[in-house]
Design an enzyme around this catalytic site. Structure first.
Site, PDB file in Angstrom:
ATOM      1  N   SER B 330       0.803  -1.233   0.000  1.00 27.69           N
ATOM      2  CA  SER B 330       0.000   0.000   0.000  1.00 27.69           C
ATOM      3  C   SER B 330       0.829   1.272   0.000  1.00 27.69           C
ATOM      4  O   SER B 330       0.283   2.360  -0.208  1.00 27.69           O
ATOM      5  CB  SER B 330      -0.934   0.002   1.211  1.00 27.69           C
ATOM      6  OG  SER B 330      -1.791  -1.109   1.136  1.00 27.69           O
ATOM      7  N   ASP B 354     -17.144   1.472  -2.222  1.00 31.00           N
ATOM      8  CA  ASP B 354     -16.401   0.228  -2.014  1.00 31.00           C
ATOM      9  C   ASP B 354     -17.278  -0.781  -1.294  1.00 31.00           C
ATOM     10  O   ASP B 354     -17.548  -0.623  -0.101  1.00 31.00           O
ATOM     11  CB  ASP B 354     -15.141   0.516  -1.195  1.00 31.00           C
ATOM     12  CG  ASP B 354     -14.468  -0.754  -0.721  1.00 31.00           C
ATOM     13  OD1 ASP B 354     -14.676  -1.816  -1.359  1.00 31.00           O
ATOM     14  OD2 ASP B 354     -13.719  -0.686   0.287  1.00 31.00           O
ATOM     15  N   ASP B 367     -11.078  -6.508  -0.973  1.00 34.86           N
ATOM     16  CA  ASP B 367     -10.535  -5.489  -0.089  1.00 34.86           C
ATOM     17  C   ASP B 367     -10.361  -6.158   1.266  1.00 34.86           C
ATOM     18  O   ASP B 367     -11.110  -7.044   1.637  1.00 34.86           O
ATOM     19  CB  ASP B 367     -11.512  -4.327   0.030  1.00 34.86           C
ATOM     20  CG  ASP B 367     -10.868  -3.117   0.669  1.00 34.86           C
ATOM     21  OD1 ASP B 367     -10.803  -2.068   0.003  1.00 34.86           O
ATOM     22  OD2 ASP B 367     -10.397  -3.232   1.826  1.00 34.86           O
ATOM     23  N   HIS B 373     -15.235  -0.112   2.561  1.00 32.87           N
ATOM     24  CA  HIS B 373     -15.095   1.189   3.208  1.00 32.87           C
ATOM     25  C   HIS B 373     -16.249   2.123   2.871  1.00 32.87           C
ATOM     26  O   HIS B 373     -16.240   3.267   3.279  1.00 32.87           O
ATOM     27  CB  HIS B 373     -13.771   1.840   2.769  1.00 32.87           C
ATOM     28  CG  HIS B 373     -12.566   1.084   3.226  1.00 32.87           C
ATOM     29  ND1 HIS B 373     -11.896   1.373   4.390  1.00 32.87           N
ATOM     30  CD2 HIS B 373     -11.910   0.034   2.678  1.00 32.87           C
ATOM     31  CE1 HIS B 373     -10.862   0.554   4.538  1.00 32.87           C
ATOM     32  NE2 HIS B 373     -10.860  -0.275   3.500  1.00 32.87           N
ATOM     33  N   CYS B 386      -7.685   2.061   1.256  1.00 31.01           N
ATOM     34  CA  CYS B 386      -8.769   1.311   0.623  1.00 31.01           C
ATOM     35  C   CYS B 386      -8.290   0.677  -0.675  1.00 31.01           C
ATOM     36  O   CYS B 386      -7.876   1.372  -1.615  1.00 31.01           O
ATOM     37  CB  CYS B 386      -9.935   2.267   0.347  1.00 31.01           C
ATOM     38  SG  CYS B 386     -11.204   1.533  -0.682  1.00 31.01           S
TER      39      CYS B 386
END
Lengths: 365, 633
Positions: B330, B354, B367, B373, B386
């Site tokens: 990330s 999401d 995810d 999210h 996210c």
């Protein structure tokens, strides 16, 4: 007897020109030994002792009338032969060679005695048969030479064997050995070279091969020759100066007080010094030839000629070996190299030359 | 009558005798003539040649090895230096029986089997007349004991030599590197570079790290002593001497204390940390853990220790900071977001919904947050990390746009840091895939592959130094510097300092408002997002981004730390810079198998930033911080 008379008596049988020549060479010897000893006095001082002993013997011989000298020929030769046989049977081995005989009180090297004994015996033999010389006499004389030479060569001591052969050959030559025979010997020598070659020890062959190319074994057998040549060559025309020889003082020259003393001399005194040294040698040799030419008897002529020529040969072989034109055979530079025995042998020869010169009038009268 | 004939014969005999004598004289003159010619040849014609031989016989050039240059940190703290110690040395050809001598020596001083092995190795590669070390670092007592018995050991002596010492040991092993004995490969290399002359007499050369990359500066200039020697090579007197010039001093940009704190902050984890001053590319800390004891290598490592190091599952010999390539996870997201802004693919306030997954074709990309999210804008996508936001973003951007933008930040290229062994990493692109694979069916780039690229997975693989350079460039508003470890070099002789000029590589064409959006979001990460726990109560405003890189694909199963073997756990990552408005330090942390970046990597970064910005030294082993983590980074 006044002081002056005593002195006259002392020098009566000494030959002044020879004395000068010999003295000059001895002076060179002490100078160079001092240098070769890394500016020390140990070697020169013992050489002085050698000179004193040898000089005394020379004086004695010079004072010995010729008929006494002649009488010593057979006993010396026989003694020499006995000792040589003794060496062959019971000799002590040192440095891989059987050359020395331990008599309990002293260790002697009989081959040295034969340097005088062989020509003396041959000259005596020719004198005895002077009136009726035939081919047979030359053969006998040649045998008198070859038997001890063979014994010495077997020790092995190639250098001495060759030098004694030479001194014996000079007697034969001066005694009138026919040119045909000399030619024949030369041819025979060439023809027998391969046979002799096969009889040589490995190290002797090596030394001879080294002559052709010393660099092939630069740190082994060729080392002596190469370092000698470097010393001589780097000396140049004027030399590096007394006590300035780097080859000498940095320990590169092997046997620099004995067989390679000429390299020390040549490095420090250069070509100019060599010319002077050659001149002194030629002066001594020339005086020897004059004495030979004037000698009154067959024996003394042969003896004087042989002694002179042998001396010249010594000088040539040593300088030739140091400067790399002859194989390293272990021959000292006469009167210059350190060593009591060689000094003694040489001065005995000069004593005989002096006796021959100074007693000839007595013989004639 | 007969008497008359006899007399005549006598005259003739004398004549013939004198003839032969004349021939003899000619013979002698010929011999002496030969000698004379020979002397002229040697002493005049070939004099120069023999003169040269005599000179080379006589003069030996003895090299004097210079002292190796020091390595200091930015504050002058010593990181590599020399100290003198006693060694026991043997000249093999002067001893009476080598084995017996060594056996006898071992009764006086300790000679371990390792010493013997090393000695044998030295013996095999020795040069002539060389003295070889049998023992080093003798104690005073051993020196005294040997000195009293020295007469019994011809060819054995005690010498004082300089040894290299690395005070920080394993903490700087991958940074400083080590020196080792010059081997055949080194010799060839030196000859190729025409440096062999300067290495006469030198035993050591830099093998890794800065010792290797700054070898030319550190080695110095070898001095020469001309001495007269005898045939045995023994020096007789000195003729001339040119002094050696000590190697130059390297002053690093690295802060030794910071380095130490960063190293210790890893606890028992493996990993790497690089901290950079974003304004000039100076590296402040360069950690690769685990390290190793560099002194093991200086005098030749023994096989057993070598095998242990090489076969260790921890791979202590790998310089993770420059050589290891890892998916950035990330930590890639801020750059993705910046790329989207720059390329106009997203506006900051633009939201996506999401649901917890993204479907592409017949494949579902999950995810990490169950249930998703919800509505996510750019700020939230970074702060909460996210995944779905970036799945769709990557799909919208396309692989070529992504790789072209990321290339500007240095991803997938060597940074050019002044240490060797840097890996290139992988910045995936269509072109890269064509080159990478041989089979035509594998060379094609599939659109589905782009999607995991967006969250820093897939083919992405970057070195920690690249991650650090990228975050420093971001912190510096797109002005990129080449990272470097050496700040300046001090000439030992003149004291003159040669500054290593910060090398600005490029300025990435970015809009400041776009950068500010990203920076704001990264500040949010440390304030209210995945980095908040680690940075709670920090006395400065920092910006960061956590990351978790998958080591092992669980094929859709729920990842659970407790059920996975440690070496299969995800790598934890964290990038950060601070203070956020005027960054003085930017860093990248990688913790191998550290699990969530928030849990293991961020606390390490916190300690480093705390020390660098506030001078706060962490308490020993305070690894309780930020144990939680919301299952998403």
């Amino acid at each position: 007897m006044t002081k002056r008379q005593l002195w006259q008596r002392f020098i009566e049988h000494l030959d002044v020109p020879l004395l000068i020549g010999i003295g000059l060479l001895m002076l060179v010897s002490l100078l160079v030994l001092h240098s070769a000893d890394n500016a020390g006095w140990g070697r020169p001082m013992s050489q002085v002792l050698n000179i004193v002993v040898a000089f005394t013997c020379m004086w004695l011989i010079a004072n010995l009338p010729l008929h006494y000298l002649m009488r010593t020929a057979v006993p010396i030769y026989v003694l020499g032969m006995v000792l040589l046989i003794g060496v062959a049977l019971f000799g002590e081995i040192s440095h891989g060679a059987r050359r020395w005989l331990n008599l309990g009180v002293a260790t002697i090297q009989p081959s040295e005695l034969m340097k005088i004994g062989v020509p003396l015996m041959m000259a005596w033999y020719f004198e005895k048969n002077e009136a009726t010389l035939t081919m047979k006499n030359y053969v006998v004389a040649a045998l008198l030479l070859l038997v001890p030479v063979a014994l010495i060569a077997r020790q092995p001591d190639l250098g001495t064997a060759i030098l004694i052969s030479a001194s014996g050959f000079y007697v034969l030559f001066l005694a009138g050995l026919s040119w045909k025979v000399i030619g024949g010997m030369f041819v025979t020598a060439l023809a027998s070279a391969p046979v002799l070659w096969s009889m040589l020890h490995d190290y002797q062959r090596h030394r001879i091969l080294m002559l052709l190319d010393p660099s092939q074994d630069a740190l082994g057998k060729g080392y002596h020759t190469i370092q000698g040549m470097i010393a001589v060559g780097s000396g140049g025309i004027l030399g590096k100066g007394y006590l300035e020889g780097t080859q000498t003082h940095l320990d590169f020259l092997p046997e620099r007080t004995t067989d390679f003393i000429f390299a020390v001399y040549s490095e420090e005194f250069g070509l100019l010094g060599n010319l002077i040294l050659l001149a002194i040698f030629l002066f001594v040799i020339g005086r020897g030839f004059i004495i030979t030419a004037n000698a009154s008897t067959y024996f003394t002529r042969l003896m004087a000629g042989s002694i002179t020529l042998t001396f010249a040969t010594y000088a040539f072989v040593n300088m030739g070996m140091v400067s790399g034109i002859l194989p390293v055979v272990g021959v000292p530079l006469p009167l210059v190299s350190y060593g009591g025995t060689s000094m003694l042998t040489l001065l005995l020869g000069f004593g005989m030359l002096m006796s021959i010169e100074t007693h000839k009038k007595l013989v004639k009268s | 009558m007969s008497k008359h004939v006899e007399l005549k014969n006598h005259q003739r005999e004398i004549f013939y005798f004198r003839l032969r004598l004349a021939i003899s004289i000619g013979f002698v003159l010929t011999l002496f003539g030969i000698l004379l010619v020979r002397f002229i040849y040697l002493q005049v014609v070939r004099h120069d040649y023999y003169q040269t031989l005599a000179e080379s016989n006589r003069i030996s050039v003895v090299p004097i090895v210079p002292n190796r240059g020091l390595i200091l940190d930015r504050n002058g703290v010593v990181m590599a230096h020399n100290y003198s110690g006693y060694t026991l040395e043997v000249t093999p050809n002067k001893t009476k029986g080598l084995e017996a001598t060594i056996d006898e020596l071992s009764t006086l001083v300790e000679i371990t089997p390792r010493d013997r092995k090393r000695f044998k190795k030295l013996l095999a590669e020795r040069r002539n007349f060389e003295t070889l070390m049998i023992r080093n670092k003798l104690t005073d007592e051993e020196v005294a004991r040997f000195a009293a018995q020295q007469y019994r050991f011809p060819g054995v002596e005690i010498k004082a030599r300089l040894f290299r010492d690395y005070p920080y040991g394993d903490k700087t092993a991958h940074l400083i590197g080590y020196i080792g004995r010059i081997n055949q490969t080194d010799v060839e290399q030196l000859e190729e570079n025409e440096q062999a002359a300067n290495y006469r007499g030198s035993d050591y050369i830099g093998k890794t790290g800065l010792e290797q990359s700054y070898e030319d500066e550190l080695h110095g200039t070898t001095g020469v002593e001309q001495v007269e020697v005898d045939s045995g090579g023994r020096a007789v007197r000195m003729l001339s001497r040119s002094s050696p010039v000590s190697g130059n001093t390297l002053v690093l940009s690295v802060d030794a204390k910071l380095q130490e704190i960063a190293f210790q902050a890893f606890g028992n984890y493996r990993g790497a940390l690089i901290a950079i001053d974003p304004s000039n590319g100076e590296v402040l800390a360069f950690v690769s853990k685990p390290g190793y004891d560099p002194s093991l290598f200086i005098d030749g490592i023994d096989l057993q220790t070598w095998d242990e190091l090489n076969n260790s599952p921890d791979k202590p010999m790998v310089n993770r900071a420059v050589n290891g390539a890892y998916p950035p996870g990330s930590t890639f997201k801020p750059y993705m977001a910046l790329g989207a802004l720059t390329l106009g693919k997203r506006r900051p306030e633009q939201t996506i919904f999401d649901p917890g997954y993204f479907t592409f074709g017949n494949h579902t990309f999950r995810d990490d947050k169950k249930g998703g999210h919800g509505s996510v804008d750019m700020y939230k996508s970074i702060v909460e990390s996210c995944d779905t936001y970036y799945y769709t973003l990557a799909n919208d951007m396309g692989i070529d746009n992504i790789s072209n933008f990321m290339r500007q930040f240095g991803f997938g290229q060597r940074t050019g840091i002044d240490i060797e062994g840097e890996s290139e990493g992988v910045l995936p692109s269509q072109e890269w895939k064509r080159k990478r694979f041989k089979k035509p069916e594998l060379q094609k780039w599939y659109a589905g592959e782009t999607i995991s690229i967006g969250i820093g997975q897939g083919y992405n693989a970057y070195t920690p130094i690249q991650l650090a350079q990228a975050v420093a460039t971001l912190a510096n508003n797109g002005v990129m510097y080449r990272p470097h470890l050496v700040r300046h070099i001090t000439d030992t002789r003149t004291g003159e300092k040669t500054l290593i000029e910060p090398k600005s590589l490029r300025t990435i064409p970015l809009r400041q408002e776009d950068i500010d959006v990203i920076k704001r979001a990264m500040i949010g990460v440390n304030k209210e997002g995945t980095g908040a726990a680690a940075f709670a109560g920090a006395g400065y405003v920092s910006a960061g981004k956590t990351g978790t890189a998958q080591v092992y694909s669980l094929k859709g199963e729920k990842y659970s730390e407790g059920h996975v073997k440690q070496e299969l756990r995800d790598h934890a990552l964290f990038i950060a810079f601070a203070p956020a408005d005027q960054p003085k330090i930017a860093l990248a942390v990688l913790v191998e198998n550290g699990g969530f970046g928030a849990a293991t990597a961020a606390p390490i970064a916190r300690k480093v930033l705390d020390y660098y910005l506030l001078g706060k030294v962490p308490q020993p082993l305070p690894d309780d911080a930020a144990k939680e983590g919301d299952g998403n980074d």
